[in-house]
Structures are given as C-alpha cells and as structure tokens.
Design a protein around this motif. Structure first.
Motif, PDB file in Angstrom:
ATOM      1  N   LEU A 178       0.825  -1.201   0.000  1.00  0.00           N
ATOM      2  CA  LEU A 178       0.000   0.000   0.000  1.00  0.00           C
ATOM      3  C   LEU A 178       0.866   1.261   0.000  1.00  0.00           C
ATOM      4  O   LEU A 178       0.536   2.254  -0.657  1.00  0.00           O
ATOM      5  CB  LEU A 178      -0.933   0.002   1.205  1.00  0.00           C
ATOM      6  N   GLU A 179       1.980   1.222   0.709  1.00  0.00           N
ATOM      7  CA  GLU A 179       2.887   2.373   0.726  1.00  0.00           C
ATOM      8  C   GLU A 179       3.484   2.606  -0.659  1.00  0.00           C
ATOM      9  O   GLU A 179       3.567   3.745  -1.129  1.00  0.00           O
ATOM     10  CB  GLU A 179       4.010   2.140   1.738  1.00  0.00           C
ATOM     11  N   ARG A 180       3.917   1.524  -1.317  1.00  0.00           N
ATOM     12  CA  ARG A 180       4.487   1.657  -2.656  1.00  0.00           C
ATOM     13  C   ARG A 180       3.496   2.314  -3.607  1.00  0.00           C
ATOM     14  O   ARG A 180       3.830   3.256  -4.337  1.00  0.00           O
ATOM     15  CB  ARG A 180       4.886   0.283  -3.199  1.00  0.00           C
ATOM     16  N   ASP A 181       2.255   1.829  -3.616  1.00  0.00           N
ATOM     17  CA  ASP A 181       1.262   2.384  -4.536  1.00  0.00           C
ATOM     18  C   ASP A 181       0.926   3.830  -4.190  1.00  0.00           C
ATOM     19  O   ASP A 181       0.676   4.648  -5.087  1.00  0.00           O
ATOM     20  CB  ASP A 181       0.007   1.522  -4.528  1.00  0.00           C
ATOM     21  N   ALA A 182       0.905   4.167  -2.907  1.00  0.00           N
ATOM     22  CA  ALA A 182       0.631   5.546  -2.508  1.00  0.00           C
ATOM     23  C   ALA A 182       1.736   6.479  -2.990  1.00  0.00           C
ATOM     24  O   ALA A 182       1.470   7.601  -3.442  1.00  0.00           O
ATOM     25  CB  ALA A 182       0.477   5.640  -0.994  1.00  0.00           C
ATOM     26  N   ILE A 183       2.973   6.026  -2.924  1.00  0.00           N
ATOM     27  CA  ILE A 183       4.087   6.837  -3.431  1.00  0.00           C
ATOM     28  C   ILE A 183       3.984   6.983  -4.941  1.00  0.00           C
ATOM     29  O   ILE A 183       4.176   8.068  -5.489  1.00  0.00           O
ATOM     30  CB  ILE A 183       5.434   6.210  -3.026  1.00  0.00           C
ATOM     31  N   MET A 184       3.642   5.893  -5.615  1.00  0.00           N
ATOM     32  CA  MET A 184       3.545   5.964  -7.073  1.00  0.00           C
ATOM     33  C   MET A 184       2.429   6.891  -7.525  1.00  0.00           C
ATOM     34  O   MET A 184       2.495   7.452  -8.629  1.00  0.00           O
ATOM     35  CB  MET A 184       3.369   4.563  -7.673  1.00  0.00           C
ATOM     36  N   ASP A 185       1.418   7.082  -6.697  1.00  0.00           N
ATOM     37  CA  ASP A 185       0.342   8.024  -7.030  1.00  0.00           C
ATOM     38  C   ASP A 185       0.872   9.441  -7.222  1.00  0.00           C
ATOM     39  O   ASP A 185       0.232  10.267  -7.892  1.00  0.00           O
ATOM     40  CB  ASP A 185      -0.721   8.038  -5.931  1.00  0.00           C
ATOM     41  N   THR A 186       2.011   9.747  -6.603  1.00  0.00           N
ATOM     42  CA  THR A 186       2.568  11.094  -6.669  1.00  0.00           C
ATOM     43  C   THR A 186       3.613  11.239  -7.768  1.00  0.00           C
ATOM     44  O   THR A 186       4.174  12.332  -7.945  1.00  0.00           O
ATOM     45  CB  THR A 186       3.228  11.460  -5.326  1.00  0.00           C
ATOM     46  N   MET A 187       3.880  10.181  -8.520  1.00  0.00           N
ATOM     47  CA  MET A 187       4.923  10.212  -9.547  1.00  0.00           C
ATOM     48  C   MET A 187       4.369  10.738 -10.865  1.00  0.00           C
ATOM     49  O   MET A 187       3.158  10.781 -11.085  1.00  0.00           O
ATOM     50  CB  MET A 187       5.521   8.809  -9.697  1.00  0.00           C
ATOM     51  N   GLU A 188       5.282  11.120 -11.749  1.00  0.00           N
ATOM     52  CA  GLU A 188       4.910  11.842 -12.967  1.00  0.00           C
ATOM     53  C   GLU A 188       3.921  11.074 -13.834  1.00  0.00           C
ATOM     54  O   GLU A 188       3.015  11.673 -14.422  1.00  0.00           O
ATOM     55  CB  GLU A 188       6.170  12.152 -13.779  1.00  0.00           C
ATOM     56  N   HIS A 189       4.049   9.773 -13.914  1.00  0.00           N
ATOM     57  CA  HIS A 189       3.173   8.991 -14.795  1.00  0.00           C
ATOM     58  C   HIS A 189       1.744   8.910 -14.280  1.00  0.00           C
ATOM     59  O   HIS A 189       0.844   8.501 -15.022  1.00  0.00           O
ATOM     60  CB  HIS A 189       3.721   7.570 -14.945  1.00  0.00           C
ATOM     61  N   ALA A 190       1.526   9.306 -13.000  1.00  0.00           N
ATOM     62  CA  ALA A 190       0.216   9.105 -12.372  1.00  0.00           C
ATOM     63  C   ALA A 190      -0.485  10.391 -11.957  1.00  0.00           C
ATOM     64  O   ALA A 190      -1.714  10.399 -11.820  1.00  0.00           O
ATOM     65  CB  ALA A 190       0.369   8.199 -11.149  1.00  0.00           C
ATOM     66  N   VAL A 191       0.268  11.472 -11.770  1.00  0.00           N
ATOM     67  CA  VAL A 191      -0.339  12.694 -11.230  1.00  0.00           C
ATOM     68  C   VAL A 191      -1.312  13.320 -12.228  1.00  0.00           C
ATOM     69  O   VAL A 191      -1.349  12.966 -13.400  1.00  0.00           O
ATOM     70  CB  VAL A 191       0.735  13.721 -10.828  1.00  0.00           C
ATOM     71  N   ASP A 192      -2.089  14.281 -11.732  1.00  0.00           N
ATOM     72  CA  ASP A 192      -3.057  15.011 -12.552  1.00  0.00           C
ATOM     73  C   ASP A 192      -4.058  14.070 -13.230  1.00  0.00           C
ATOM     74  O   ASP A 192      -4.433  14.255 -14.389  1.00  0.00           O
ATOM     75  CB  ASP A 192      -2.339  15.863 -13.611  1.00  0.00           C
ATOM     76  N   SER A 193      -4.451  13.042 -12.474  1.00  0.00           N
ATOM     77  CA  SER A 193      -5.456  12.074 -12.934  1.00  0.00           C
ATOM     78  C   SER A 193      -5.003  11.268 -14.147  1.00  0.00           C
ATOM     79  O   SER A 193      -5.830  10.725 -14.883  1.00  0.00           O
ATOM     80  CB  SER A 193      -6.788  12.767 -13.245  1.00  0.00           C
ATOM     81  N   ARG A 194      -3.687  11.174 -14.375  1.00  0.00           N
ATOM     82  CA  ARG A 194      -3.228  10.282 -15.440  1.00  0.00           C
ATOM     83  C   ARG A 194      -3.504   8.829 -15.070  1.00  0.00           C
ATOM     84  O   ARG A 194      -3.745   8.001 -15.943  1.00  0.00           O
ATOM     85  CB  ARG A 194      -1.725  10.494 -15.689  1.00  0.00           C
ATOM     86  N   MET A 195      -3.428   8.539 -13.762  1.00  0.00           N
ATOM     87  CA  MET A 195      -3.814   7.209 -13.307  1.00  0.00           C
ATOM     88  C   MET A 195      -5.167   7.313 -12.618  1.00  0.00           C
ATOM     89  O   MET A 195      -5.358   8.137 -11.724  1.00  0.00           O
ATOM     90  CB  MET A 195      -2.771   6.628 -12.345  1.00  0.00           C
ATOM     91  N   ILE A 196      -6.119   6.497 -13.065  1.00  0.00           N
ATOM     92  CA  ILE A 196      -7.452   6.477 -12.474  1.00  0.00           C
ATOM     93  C   ILE A 196      -7.834   5.030 -12.168  1.00  0.00           C
ATOM     94  O   ILE A 196      -7.619   4.134 -12.991  1.00  0.00           O
ATOM     95  CB  ILE A 196      -8.500   7.103 -13.412  1.00  0.00           C
ATOM     96  N   THR A 197      -8.373   4.806 -10.983  1.00  0.00           N
ATOM     97  CA  THR A 197      -8.949   3.507 -10.637  1.00  0.00           C
ATOM     98  C   THR A 197     -10.448   3.555 -10.925  1.00  0.00           C
ATOM     99  O   THR A 197     -11.119   4.546 -10.607  1.00  0.00           O
ATOM    100  CB  THR A 197      -8.704   3.175  -9.161  1.00  0.00           C
ATOM    101  N   TRP A 198     -10.959   2.476 -11.528  1.00  0.00           N
ATOM    102  CA  TRP A 198     -12.375   2.377 -11.887  1.00  0.00           C
ATOM    103  C   TRP A 198     -12.993   1.184 -11.154  1.00  0.00           C
ATOM    104  O   TRP A 198     -12.332   0.168 -10.950  1.00  0.00           O
ATOM    105  CB  TRP A 198     -12.531   2.177 -13.396  1.00  0.00           C
ATOM    106  N   VAL A 199     -14.263   1.317 -10.799  1.00  0.00           N
ATOM    107  CA  VAL A 199     -14.970   0.202 -10.157  1.00  0.00           C
ATOM    108  C   VAL A 199     -16.299  -0.039 -10.869  1.00  0.00           C
ATOM    109  O   VAL A 199     -16.943   0.901 -11.353  1.00  0.00           O
ATOM    110  CB  VAL A 199     -15.225   0.471  -8.650  1.00  0.00           C
ATOM    111  N   LEU A 200     -16.668  -1.297 -10.952  1.00  0.00           N
ATOM    112  CA  LEU A 200     -18.004  -1.678 -11.413  1.00  0.00           C
ATOM    113  C   LEU A 200     -18.886  -1.777 -10.174  1.00  0.00           C
ATOM    114  O   LEU A 200     -18.620  -2.604  -9.285  1.00  0.00           O
ATOM    115  CB  LEU A 200     -17.966  -3.008 -12.151  1.00  0.00           C
ATOM    116  N   ALA A 201     -19.915  -0.942 -10.102  1.00  0.00           N
ATOM    117  CA  ALA A 201     -20.725  -0.851  -8.891  1.00  0.00           C
ATOM    118  C   ALA A 201     -22.184  -0.594  -9.253  1.00  0.00           C
ATOM    119  O   ALA A 201     -22.497  -0.184 -10.376  1.00  0.00           O
ATOM    120  CB  ALA A 201     -20.201   0.275  -7.992  1.00  0.00           C
ATOM    121  N   PRO A 202     -23.099  -0.819  -8.325  1.00  0.00           N
ATOM    122  CA  PRO A 202     -24.512  -0.539  -8.591  1.00  0.00           C
ATOM    123  C   PRO A 202     -24.730   0.947  -8.865  1.00  0.00           C
ATOM    124  O   PRO A 202     -24.137   1.808  -8.208  1.00  0.00           O
ATOM    125  CB  PRO A 202     -25.204  -0.965  -7.289  1.00  0.00           C
TER     126      PRO A 202
END
Length: 393
Positions: free
Chosen positions: A40-64
């Motif tokens: 979880l720490e690794r992924d949280a750090i990667m959220d702040t990296m250039e390839h992911a910031v500014d909503s370049r990385m988005i998680t999607w869920v299938l939900a009701p």
C-alpha cells in the motif's frame, strides 16, 4: 448476467476509499515479497509520480448505479493516460494523440464467474475512447442501461493497451458492443533471454569512454531524445511490409516513453527489494550520440519470480552494434549478481544477431501485449510500433 442485472451496474471513477479497498484486495495475488503495508505504501508513493499525477492514473470500479461509493463493488481496474503517436499511410505527418494503458483488472474470488470483469472491460471502452463520431465505437447497447458517467480527465483515447495473464480470448471478447468480439487483440508476446552464470569476481564497469552508463537521474534526458528519434522513425516507416501484422496497415501507432512512462518500472520493481539486489545503473548509451541512429538500452529488474531478471525496457540499435550493446547490458547484470537478461519483442532485424549471441527466443504465455484501436478501421489493421517493455503497466 441478465439484462436487468447488467443495466443495474455501471463503471465509476473510484473514490479514495474504493481505491484503497481495491489495493487491499489485490495484495494477496500481486504483493509478491511485499507485506500489505509495503504494498500500500508503494502504490501511494507511485500516485505522486509523474506517470500518475493530474489524474493520469485512475482507478475504476463496477458498482450498482444506486450505490456508486460502496466498498462492496464487483471488480476494479486502473487506466494510465499517456501520449503517443499515430501516422496514417496516406501522409508522412505524425500526429500526437492520447492513449491509455490498462492494468490491475481484478475481481475478488467470491465474485468471480458472474461476468462482472468482462462487463467492466466492455464499459471501459466508453471512458477511455471519445464519444464523438471520430472514435470507432458502436451505439451503446440499450440492454446495458445508460452509458457510464463521463469523467473530464479521461476519454479521447485513440488506442489502449493491456497485458493479459489470462490468455488471449478474455480481453479479445470484451469489445464495446454485445458481441463477443472487438476487444483487445494480442500482439507478439515474444521474449528473448540470455543466461550467463557468474564467473569469478564481479568486474567494475568498463570506463573506456565509448559507452555512457545511465543512472535514474539521466533517464529523463534520454527519453526526450528518444521521443524525437521515435517521431523520425514513424515518419520514415514504409507504408507496407510483409513483416507487419497486416501487410498494408490503416495506421501506425506507438506509445512515447517520456513523462514518467519509461521510468516508473524501476521504482515499482525495486521498492523494498534492497535486500535482494543492489543496482544503480538503469541504461547505457554509446558515445558520441548519433542522431540518425543512436545506440542505447534501458532496463528494470524483475524480482518476481526469483532469481531476478534484468529486463530491457527500451532498445535502440542496429544488427552490427547489437552484440557490443548486449555485452554492456550483461556487464550491468553481472555487477548486480543477475544471471539472466530478457528482451520483449526484439526487432526482426536483430533476431539473427540475438541467436548468434546465445539468445533463446520464444512465445510467452503470460504478460501478453494486447491493443485496442478506436480510430477508423479495425484493430487488426493497425501496426503497433515499438511494442516493448517500456510501455507496460
């Protein structure tokens, strides 16, 4: 699922709580040697990296539809917004486009076998591609209810890529319509490996001046030069060739390695792996640089499964220069105690040189690169240029 069940579900951008829940779910399968806290720490750090910031990385869920923020969502995935290049045969002009990488497709075990993941992937086309006539999507099926909500930071993608560990058919059948077709098509899951047991004392890096070793801080400069080289390569591609996936493609498409795309592999693979391997060199280039035909390679290290493998992420060379470049790569591997080098989808003009230097080339059964095209024509008619490890996600 029945039509009413399909219509009751749709794709939402995950809330922060859903992002965390998604990662907790995937840790047992993908955590490898990391504890849950490290994962979880690794992924949280990667959220702040250039390839992911500014909503370049988005998680999607299938939900009701009636409970979009539930933590009991059916399945999830991630998209990485990137930029790439497209060229059409009728012109030498190269266009910069938006494109996507798709990753972390996951359904918890107790929800599997119900068709959730395939429905999620069918809906994903609607949030990564555009919704205008420029994008080649069929009319949204009425039996699925309303299309997923539009997300301002997503969409307008001309193509997307994923890497399948469940074979070719699942994602190929997950197209944007009700037919079991029209999804992502696997392309050239080819690996070439070299094994070389350690012999004697590990040598220091050769410093004869002909080669320049690249640290992590050097890679951004390399990627900028590489982008210019890739653009020239795209402009100069012959419009037809029997070596293409389709001899006369309707379009050529490639990802670009800058803006963190080619570098995040290193952090991801080496996080909390200091006790397994020590490496501070992540590439090599020949001096002086030749703008017409530069010679370089970059790499990361796969520590899962052990023993570790040095895997080349970007390769730029000629058949005559390849053996010497490979020696530099192997030298870097040996210095870190690595006995195996792997290259994905080695260019066809290097296959003979690879074999002559001891490489073994084979078709992989995992990490299958697969592409989906959203422009005019069909995916099978598009040539994926530089299908290498640098664009993996």
């Amino acid at each position: 699922m029945s039509h009413s069940q399909l219509a009751s579900l749709t794709l939402f951008r995950a809330t922060p709580a859903q992002v965390l829940e998604s990662r907790k779910r995937t840790w047992p399968q993908w955590g490898g040697l990391l504890t849950k806290e490290q994962f979880l720490e690794r992924d949280a750090i990667m959220d702040t990296m250039e390839h992911a910031v500014d909503s370049r990385m988005i998680t999607w869920v299938l939900a009701p539809r009636g409970d979009p923020e539930t933590l009991d969502f059916m399945c999830s995935c991630e998209t990485y917004k990137r930029h790439g290049l497209v060229r059409y045969p009728r012109s030498a002009e190269v266009q910069e486009v938006t494109c996507y990488g798709v990753a972390s497709v996951f359904t918890p075990p107790h929800k599997r076998g119900k068709g959730y993941a395939s429905h999620m992937m069918r809906l994903l086309h609607r949030v990564t591609a555009g919704r205008t006539s420029e994008y080649n999507l069929p009319e949204f099926p009425a039996e699925w209810g309303a299309p997923p909500p539009e997300v301002q930071e997503a969409g307008k993608g001309m193509f997307s890529v994923l890497y399948s560990d469940v074979g070719e058919e699942f994602y190929k059948q997950a197209g944007p319509g009700i037919e079991n077709s029209g999804g992502w098509e696997a392309r050239d899951p080819i690996s070439t490996i070299w094994k070389f047991p350690q012999k004697g004392e590990v040598q220091q890096f050769d410093t004869n001046g002909e080669w320049r070793w690249l640290k992590h801080s050097d890679l951004d400069t390399l990627w900028k030069k590489d982008v210019q080289y890739i653009r020239r390569k795209m402009e100069q591609l012959p419009v037809s060739s029997p070596e293409y996936h389709t001899e006369n493609p309707k379009a050529f498409a490639t990802y670009l390695p800058d803006e963190g795309v080619g570098s995040f592999h290193i952090f991801r693979s080496m996080f909390a792996a200091d006790n397994i391997i020590s490496m501070d060199i992540w590439g090599v280039e020949k001096k002086p640089a030749n703008n017409d035909q530069p010679i370089y390679a970059t790499w990361s290290v796969d520590v899962r499964p052990l023993p570790p493998t040095l895997i080349v992420t970007r390769l730029c060379t000629t058949p005559s220069e390849f053996p010497d470049l490979l020696r530099q790569i192997q030298q870097a591997a040996r210095r870190s105690g690595i006995e195996k080098v792997e290259i994905w989808n080695i260019p066809k003009d290097l296959v003979t040189a690879a074999t002559e230097t001891g490489g073994q080339t084979f078709e992989r059964k995992e990490h299958l690169p697969a592409i989906k095209w959203y422009g005019a024509g069909e995916t099978v008619e598009v040539e994926w240029v530089l299908n290498e490890k640098f664009c993996w996600c």
